[in-house]
Design an enzyme around this catalytic site. Structure first.
Site, short mmCIF file in Angstrom:
data_model
loop_
_atom_site.label_atom_id
_atom_site.label_comp_id
_atom_site.label_asym_id
_atom_site.label_seq_id
_atom_site.Cartn_x
_atom_site.Cartn_y
_atom_site.Cartn_z
N LYS A 1 0.94 -1.21 -0.07
CA LYS A 1 0.03 0.08 -0.03
C LYS A 1 0.69 1.26 -0.10
CE LYS A 1 -1.19 -0.44 4.81
NZ LYS A 1 0.05 0.25 5.44
N ARG B 1 11.96 -7.08 2.64
CA ARG B 1 11.70 -5.82 1.77
C ARG B 1 12.65 -5.01 2.66
NH1 ARG B 1 5.97 -3.27 3.74
NH2 ARG B 1 6.31 -2.80 5.80
N ARG C 1 13.15 -1.97 7.90
CA ARG C 1 12.10 -1.46 9.26
C ARG C 1 12.55 -2.37 10.41
NH1 ARG C 1 6.43 0.03 7.27
NH2 ARG C 1 5.94 -0.77 9.14
N ARG D 1 1.63 -7.96 13.74
CA ARG D 1 0.97 -6.79 12.88
C ARG D 1 -0.10 -7.53 11.98
NH1 ARG D 1 6.20 -5.28 10.05
NH2 ARG D 1 4.85 -3.70 8.91
#
Ligand code: AMP
Length: 220
Positions: A13, A127, A160, A171
């Protein structure tokens, strides 16, 4: 023009929000980015939210809602806004609706990017994010090394702190419990655009723009 973009962590997103906001000339407001910036600055807000983020929990609604409603008053929102990562539960969705109603405005569309759970975990553990343009890159078998730069803008890439197995699990569970009802909320209001989130970044951006166009939301 107010659009929200919803998807599980790893659904892409953030990347899509950057593309769509640019294409439609909307202000891109990402609650997660605002929180990460506060943590990096080390200010009062940062100190308040860091622990929740590290644990993969939602930051308390009163803090999040206040931050977003304040951000919506900044001048760059005049041409419309793409909200990314907010609302994440029904309370936030209602607070947003009430605040917009006071200004005779409403959410026009909610873009929901759908990706299978297996693919989400795969993406999140691999990622790398660009510090400059915020676009996420997939590492695959050859994760970008520390010297690698963003292929789009040359910015520094980082992983992250909350992209680790334990936090990812939390999450995702928060997403399924708290955020899925928000998707239903917008579906019932006939504002939901469901987008298949598997494929290349460009293909998915095309799907979103097409869906917005079909609903006569943009003219191209
Ligand atoms: P994101 O970058 O959207 O994945 O957000 C990273 C983290 O910031 C989340 O795991 C939450 O701890 C916090 N966060 C972001 N947006 C919200 C929100 N709308 N409500 C509560 N917490 C949020």
């Amino acid at each position: 023009m107010y659009i929200v973009i919803i998807g599980a962590p790893g659904a892409g997103k953030g990347t899509q929000a950057v593309n769509i906001a640019k294409e439609m000339k909307l202000a891109h407001i990402a609650s997660g980015d605002l929180f990460r910036q506060a943590v990096e600055r080390g200010d009062e807000l940062g100190a308040r939210v860091e622990e929740y983020m590290t644990k993969g929990m939602l930051v308390p609604d009163e803090v999040t809602i206040k931050m977003i409603l304040q951000r919506l008053t900044v001048d760059d929102c005049g041409n419309g806004v793409l909200l990314d990562g907010f609302p994440r539960n029904i309370k936030q969705a209602k607070a947003l609706e009430d605040a917009l109603k006071k200004r005779d405005k409403a959410i026009d569309r909610a873009i929901y990017i759908e990706v299978s759970e297996g693919e989400l975990i795969n993406r999140l553990t691999n990622r790398w994010i660009c510090r400059q343009c915020q676009v996420a890159h997939q590492g695959g078998y050859n994760p970008p090394g520390e010297d690698e730069k963003c292929e789009l803008c040359g910015g520094e890439l980082y992983q992250r702190a909350d992209d680790n197995k334990e936090t990812i699990k939390k999450r995702l569970s928060v997403y399924f419990t708290d955020t899925m009802p928000v998707i239903e909320y917008y579906r019932q209001q006939d504002k939901l655009l469901e987008i298949d989130g598997e494929g290349s970044v460009e293909v998915i951006t095309g799907r979103i723009l097409n869906a917005l166009q079909k609903r006569e939301f943009i003219n191209k």
